[in-house]
Design a protein around this motif. Structure first.
Motif, PDB file in Angstrom:
ATOM      1  N   GLU A 155      30.779 -20.346  12.627  1.00  0.00           N
ATOM      2  CA  GLU A 155      30.666 -21.555  11.263  1.00  0.00           C
ATOM      3  C   GLU A 155      31.475 -20.652  10.536  1.00  0.00           C
ATOM      4  O   GLU A 155      32.019 -19.944   9.585  1.00  0.00           O
ATOM      5  N   PRO A 156      33.058 -21.805  11.031  1.00  0.00           N
ATOM      6  CA  PRO A 156      34.020 -21.671  10.211  1.00  0.00           C
ATOM      7  C   PRO A 156      33.682 -21.476   8.725  1.00  0.00           C
ATOM      8  O   PRO A 156      32.966 -22.133   8.032  1.00  0.00           O
ATOM      9  N   PHE A 157      35.012 -21.036   7.556  1.00  0.00           N
ATOM     10  CA  PHE A 157      34.650 -21.213   6.163  1.00  0.00           C
ATOM     11  C   PHE A 157      35.031 -23.291   6.376  1.00  0.00           C
ATOM     12  O   PHE A 157      35.045 -22.772   6.699  1.00  0.00           O
ATOM     13  N   ARG A 158      33.977 -22.851   4.856  1.00  0.00           N
ATOM     14  CA  ARG A 158      33.547 -24.196   4.298  1.00  0.00           C
ATOM     15  C   ARG A 158      33.712 -23.828   2.426  1.00  0.00           C
ATOM     16  O   ARG A 158      33.025 -22.609   2.300  1.00  0.00           O
ATOM     17  N   ALA A 159      34.341 -25.217   2.536  1.00  0.00           N
ATOM     18  CA  ALA A 159      34.329 -24.356   0.604  1.00  0.00           C
ATOM     19  C   ALA A 159      33.437 -24.707   0.136  1.00  0.00           C
ATOM     20  O   ALA A 159      32.755 -25.048  -0.927  1.00  0.00           O
ATOM     21  N   VAL A 160      32.393 -25.203   0.287  1.00  0.00           N
ATOM     22  CA  VAL A 160      31.048 -25.947  -0.097  1.00  0.00           C
ATOM     23  C   VAL A 160      29.144 -25.679   0.388  1.00  0.00           C
ATOM     24  O   VAL A 160      30.097 -25.824   1.747  1.00  0.00           O
ATOM     25  N   ASN A 161      28.574 -25.092   0.202  1.00  0.00           N
ATOM     26  CA  ASN A 161      27.879 -24.773   1.194  1.00  0.00           C
ATOM     27  C   ASN A 161      28.005 -23.286   1.989  1.00  0.00           C
ATOM     28  O   ASN A 161      27.097 -23.716   2.642  1.00  0.00           O
ATOM     29  N   TYR A 162      28.834 -22.447   2.048  1.00  0.00           N
ATOM     30  CA  TYR A 162      28.919 -21.459   2.371  1.00  0.00           C
ATOM     31  C   TYR A 162      28.086 -20.698   2.785  1.00  0.00           C
ATOM     32  O   TYR A 162      27.099 -19.808   3.920  1.00  0.00           O
ATOM     33  N   CYS A 163      27.060 -19.553   2.258  1.00  0.00           N
ATOM     34  CA  CYS A 163      26.487 -19.184   1.825  1.00  0.00           C
ATOM     35  C   CYS A 163      24.925 -19.908   2.179  1.00  0.00           C
ATOM     36  O   CYS A 163      24.575 -19.356   3.432  1.00  0.00           O
ATOM     37  N   GLU A 164      24.818 -20.713   1.987  1.00  0.00           N
ATOM     38  CA  GLU A 164      23.397 -21.934   1.918  1.00  0.00           C
ATOM     39  C   GLU A 164      23.785 -22.418   3.664  1.00  0.00           C
ATOM     40  O   GLU A 164      22.133 -21.696   4.561  1.00  0.00           O
ATOM     41  N   VAL A 165      24.428 -22.469   4.394  1.00  0.00           N
ATOM     42  CA  VAL A 165      24.422 -22.536   5.434  1.00  0.00           C
ATOM     43  C   VAL A 165      24.442 -21.603   6.539  1.00  0.00           C
ATOM     44  O   VAL A 165      23.915 -21.699   7.655  1.00  0.00           O
ATOM     45  N   VAL A 166      25.227 -20.151   6.517  1.00  0.00           N
ATOM     46  CA  VAL A 166      25.151 -19.399   6.897  1.00  0.00           C
ATOM     47  C   VAL A 166      23.794 -18.685   6.686  1.00  0.00           C
ATOM     48  O   VAL A 166      23.034 -18.096   8.171  1.00  0.00           O
ATOM     49  N   SER A 167      22.840 -18.518   5.518  1.00  0.00           N
ATOM     50  CA  SER A 167      21.921 -18.036   5.625  1.00  0.00           C
ATOM     51  C   SER A 167      20.242 -19.046   5.891  1.00  0.00           C
ATOM     52  O   SER A 167      19.832 -18.142   6.579  1.00  0.00           O
ATOM     53  N   ALA A 168      21.322 -20.074   6.295  1.00  0.00           N
ATOM     54  CA  ALA A 168      20.064 -21.115   7.195  1.00  0.00           C
ATOM     55  C   ALA A 168      20.000 -21.226   8.219  1.00  0.00           C
ATOM     56  O   ALA A 168      18.778 -20.944   9.040  1.00  0.00           O
ATOM     57  N   HIS A 169      21.291 -20.580   8.697  1.00  0.00           N
ATOM     58  CA  HIS A 169      21.123 -20.205  10.162  1.00  0.00           C
ATOM     59  C   HIS A 169      19.937 -18.860  10.508  1.00  0.00           C
ATOM     60  O   HIS A 169      19.444 -19.187  11.693  1.00  0.00           O
ATOM     61  N   LEU A 170      20.571 -18.049   9.841  1.00  0.00           N
ATOM     62  CA  LEU A 170      19.503 -16.781   9.583  1.00  0.00           C
ATOM     63  C   LEU A 170      18.219 -16.851   9.948  1.00  0.00           C
ATOM     64  O   LEU A 170      17.442 -16.307  10.646  1.00  0.00           O
ATOM     65  N   ARG A 171      18.197 -17.562   8.523  1.00  0.00           N
ATOM     66  CA  ARG A 171      16.066 -17.906   8.833  1.00  0.00           C
ATOM     67  C   ARG A 171      15.878 -18.448   9.569  1.00  0.00           C
ATOM     68  O   ARG A 171      14.252 -18.513   9.740  1.00  0.00           O
ATOM     69  N   HIS A 172      16.926 -19.349  10.461  1.00  0.00           N
ATOM     70  CA  HIS A 172      16.051 -19.980  11.055  1.00  0.00           C
ATOM     71  C   HIS A 172      15.870 -18.980  12.417  1.00  0.00           C
ATOM     72  O   HIS A 172      14.878 -19.352  13.183  1.00  0.00           O
ATOM     73  N   LEU A 173      17.044 -18.051  12.801  1.00  0.00           N
ATOM     74  CA  LEU A 173      16.401 -17.210  13.703  1.00  0.00           C
ATOM     75  C   LEU A 173      15.877 -16.698  13.735  1.00  0.00           C
ATOM     76  O   LEU A 173      15.302 -15.821  14.758  1.00  0.00           O
ATOM     77  N   LEU A 174      14.855 -16.103  12.060  1.00  0.00           N
ATOM     78  CA  LEU A 174      14.287 -15.632  11.862  1.00  0.00           C
ATOM     79  C   LEU A 174      13.417 -15.927  11.943  1.00  0.00           C
ATOM     80  O   LEU A 174      12.131 -15.467  11.106  1.00  0.00           O
ATOM     81  N   ARG A 175      12.955 -17.254  12.228  1.00  0.00           N
ATOM     82  CA  ARG A 175      11.516 -18.120  11.986  1.00  0.00           C
ATOM     83  C   ARG A 175      11.268 -18.228  10.439  1.00  0.00           C
ATOM     84  O   ARG A 175      10.274 -18.267  10.556  1.00  0.00           O
ATOM     85  N   GLU A 176      12.133 -18.088   9.874  1.00  0.00           N
ATOM     86  CA  GLU A 176      11.134 -18.064   8.185  1.00  0.00           C
ATOM     87  C   GLU A 176      11.727 -19.600   7.958  1.00  0.00           C
ATOM     88  O   GLU A 176      10.870 -19.782   6.882  1.00  0.00           O
ATOM     89  N   ILE A 177      12.472 -20.393   8.807  1.00  0.00           N
ATOM     90  CA  ILE A 177      11.993 -21.631   8.667  1.00  0.00           C
ATOM     91  C   ILE A 177      12.327 -22.209  10.095  1.00  0.00           C
ATOM     92  O   ILE A 177      13.122 -22.081  11.015  1.00  0.00           O
ATOM     93  N   GLY A 178      12.152 -23.675   9.628  1.00  0.00           N
ATOM     94  CA  GLY A 178      11.780 -24.194  11.130  1.00  0.00           C
ATOM     95  C   GLY A 178      13.118 -25.554  11.487  1.00  0.00           C
ATOM     96  O   GLY A 178      13.794 -25.372  10.384  1.00  0.00           O
ATOM     97  N   ASP A 179      12.611 -26.268  12.836  1.00  0.00           N
ATOM     98  CA  ASP A 179      14.172 -26.875  12.919  1.00  0.00           C
ATOM     99  C   ASP A 179      14.797 -28.156  11.334  1.00  0.00           C
ATOM    100  O   ASP A 179      15.773 -28.530  11.416  1.00  0.00           O
ATOM    101  N   GLU A 180      13.431 -28.492  11.342  1.00  0.00           N
ATOM    102  CA  GLU A 180      13.788 -29.256  10.471  1.00  0.00           C
ATOM    103  C   GLU A 180      14.363 -29.153   8.425  1.00  0.00           C
ATOM    104  O   GLU A 180      14.787 -29.798   8.355  1.00  0.00           O
TER     105      GLU A 180
END
Lengths: 377, 271
Positions: free
Chosen positions: B145-170
């Motif tokens: 994930e290169p830098f985003r001016a908008v929603n950077y934390c959300e996007v990085v967090s989403a990837h982490l939560r997905h890998l931790l199986r806290e959220i699904g693909d959808e």
């Protein structure tokens, strides 16, 4: 927020009239006058109602006079029953509102309960709807206290400064719904209350062949370009146009956030590439020898350095790269305009494993290999 | 292991497994373990024992790196106590002090490593800063994930939560491509009229309640609660014949509508 719960109360108690009756209009006309000492408005001011003073010229949430006819009117106010919102049905003395903050509004506007639970919400909306809306009627659509942009910049002074000083304006701010073309003033899943990610917003307008900028210059049909060129620059792929563009107005052409050389040839000057170097590192272009900083190298000869640092004829980024999207890897453009007749000089770039070549272009065929040299023995 | 051997292993491991001229290493590329000097002078492994290793490549004195580190520092707090290891990596061409300063300023909690000759940066095919490289338990590149001016934390967090199986693909997809934040629209206007009609019914203003619930139905006839409310208002006016029709329409739209069922029973029960 202090004001709405206290000062609004004072104003509403004193001024809310149940229906646009003659009595109500008389009272409203009086309230439209500058606040006299000891009047409800001056009482509100004395109570520290600074935000209210910013909100409207009159600083009041009272019903508007009959003429000119208000542009929007609230159904409960039109129904003429003060008790829907106030403790009393008496138009002359409706008493305080029955609930404070947005709770009263949410009784009817139930969909906003969910909107105000979105990941990003507007503090003004969460604290009190009357920060932006007149609960009775208004000279603007949707009971707004002012014209949209004027209302927003009342608080968002930094954006006002940006808009005012911009050499290159963005038409999105002055057409259609203005600020709300891109922002949802209540709540959104996207930061900065954007209705969608920047890319989706931008492409929803920049999808026409006849679009022009504020100076009348033709703009690229971005949607069509992106549909036909599938190698997208990282910020485009991340739907983050704001990585390079300042949507509220800019000092730089094309609303760019930083300097970017518009020429094909330019002497190397790191400052003129400030936009690119806000992500890409300058030393990848100013280091003559490297085995890691760029894959565009022949052995360790940095070919970015070779192209950019030529004395007198340094190539700029645009000489070889498309900024949004291209058909080829590394955002290499197919060709560059040459001369004034619209002729395009093909780059004839070919990518191969561990390198590539350009042929019959600015120069005769040249190949490069970025694979580490195989050591003898 | 000598420095040369580490670099060679990295080079071999990564160059063989992703095309050298890719913009960055492809997702799924194994990331070779290696040691790097920290700003304190210790040798630290780039990948530590965890479900996820997050490598944050940054440049000292770069505005976007500073912004990203501040945002990621907030982001980190959401993963406290979880099996996520964060590591900040700067080029060894920066001094240890200049590399440590932005990390301290941002409050980003991670060891700061210095990448000699930008070897790891180059081997991952990176070409920009700041960038977050997420490595999974199998030590493969899971997200970039290169830098985003908008929603950077959300996007990085989403990837982490997905890998931790806290959220699904959808849910991951929804965060990466959030839905349009709509407001207004005929269905919402319809709901407002319905709610207002309900208030009017409670206050006994039946005529205006009827007027407003009809406005609601005009805007969106498929709101079961509005049809049920219309029935209630008509019933309150003594017009059970029309009320029954409204209750029936409500039950077609929502068979579980209690208001419609009760209203219907009341209208059908002889008084």
């Amino acid at each position: 927020m202090q004001f709405p719960s206290r000062a609004c109360l004072i104003l509403l108690v004193s001024t809310c009239l149940a229906a646009p009756t003659a009595q109500a209009q008389t009272a409203a006309k009086q309230l439209a006058q500058p606040a006299a000492k000891g009047s409800p408005a001056s009482a509100a001011k004395a109570a520290g109602a600074v935000p209210a003073a910013k909100k409207t010229a009159s600083g009041a949430l009272a019903p508007l006079p009959v003429k000119p006819a208000p542009k929007s009117s609230h159904a409960p106010f039109e129904a003429g029953d003060c008790k829907i919102c106030h403790q009393s049905a008496d138009p002359k003395n409706p008493g305080p509102v029955t609930k404070t903050g947005p709770a009263l509004c949410l009784d009817c506007h139930e969909e906003f309960s969910a909107i105000l639970k979105r990941p990003h919400t507007h503090a003004a909306a969460k604290s009190n709807c009357t920060n932006c809306h007149n609960p009775h009627n208004a000279a603007f659509p949707k009971l707004m206290l002012n014209e949209t942009r004027q209302l927003c910049v009342t608080c968002h002074e930094d954006i006002k400064k940006l808009i005012d000083k911009a050499r290159v304006p963005h038409k999105a701010l002055t057409t259609g719904a203005q600020c709300t073309n891109c922002h949802n003033p209540h709540g959104s899943a996207v930061a900065r209350l954007l209705v969608q990610l920047p890319f989706d917003l931008c492409v929803s307008c920049h999808n026409r062949d006849d679009a022009t900028d504020a100076n009348g210059k033709k703009l690229q049909n971005l949607k069509s370009w992106l549909d036909n060129n599938k190698v997208w620059h990282a910020p485009v792929a991340a739907k983050d146009c704001s990585a390079c563009h300042q949507p509220h107005g800019s000092e730089h052409f094309r609303l760019l956030t930083e300097d970017y050389p518009p020429e094909f040839y330019a002497p190397y000057n790191a400052q003129s590439y400030a936009l690119c170097f806000s992500c890409h590192q300058e030393k990848a272009f100013s280091t003559a020898k490297t085995g890691t900083l760029t894959s565009f190298r022949n052995g360790t000869t940095n070919l970015h350095f070779v192209h950019l640092q030529q004395i007198g004829r340094g190539r700029t980024c645009r000489a070889c790269h498309e900024v949004h999207a291209s058909k080829q890897d590394h955002h290499i453009r197919e060709g560059v305009p040459y001369g004034s007749g619209g002729w395009v000089l093909k780059l004839n770039y070919k990518k191969v494993d561990g390198g590539g070549s350009c042929d019959k272009t600015c120069h005769a065929e040249k190949t490069y290999s970025n694979k580490p040299p195989v050591k003898a023995g | 292991m000598s420095r040369l051997a580490i670099l060679s292993a990295l080079w071999l491991g990564l160059c063989l497994l992703h095309p050298a001229n890719a913009v960055h290493a492809v997702i799924g590329t194994p990331v070779a373990q290696a040691e790097m000097p920290s700003v304190e002078g210790a040798k630290i492994k780039i990948l530590r024992e965890a479900e996820i290793n997050v490598l944050v490549f940054f440049r000292p004195n770069q505005e976007r790196s500073l912004g990203a580190l501040k945002e990621l520092a907030q982001c980190q707090k959401n993963f406290a106590g979880k099996s996520v290891q964060w590591t900040a990596i700067a080029s060894a061409s920066a001094s240890a002090d200049s590399a440590a300063a932005p990390i301290r300023a941002a409050g980003f909690a991670a060891p700061v490593l210095l990448d000699n000759d930008d070897a790891l940066y180059g081997s991952l095919g990176l070409a920009l800063h700041p960038v977050v490289v997420i490595v999974n338990r199998e030590r493969k590149l899971a997200a970039f994930e290169p830098f985003r001016a908008v929603n950077y934390c959300e996007v990085v967090s989403a990837h982490l939560r997905h890998l931790l199986r806290e959220i699904g693909d959808e849910e991951l997809r929804q965060i990466l491509d959030p839905p349009k934040a709509t407001q207004g629209g005929e269905d919402q206007v319809a709901k407002s009229y319905r709610a207002f009609a309900e208030v009017l019914l409670k206050s006994g203003n039946l005529e205006k309640a009827l007027d407003n619930v009809r406005k609601s139905i005009d805007k969106d006839p498929k709101v079961a609660s509005a049809q049920a409310l219309l029935g209630q208002i008509l019933a309150a006016q003594g017009n059970c014949a029309e009320a029954i029709q409204a209750f029936d329409r409500a039950l077609v739209l929502d068979a579980a509508s209690a208001a419609a069922t009760e209203g219907l029973e009341r209208c059908k029960t002889p008084r």
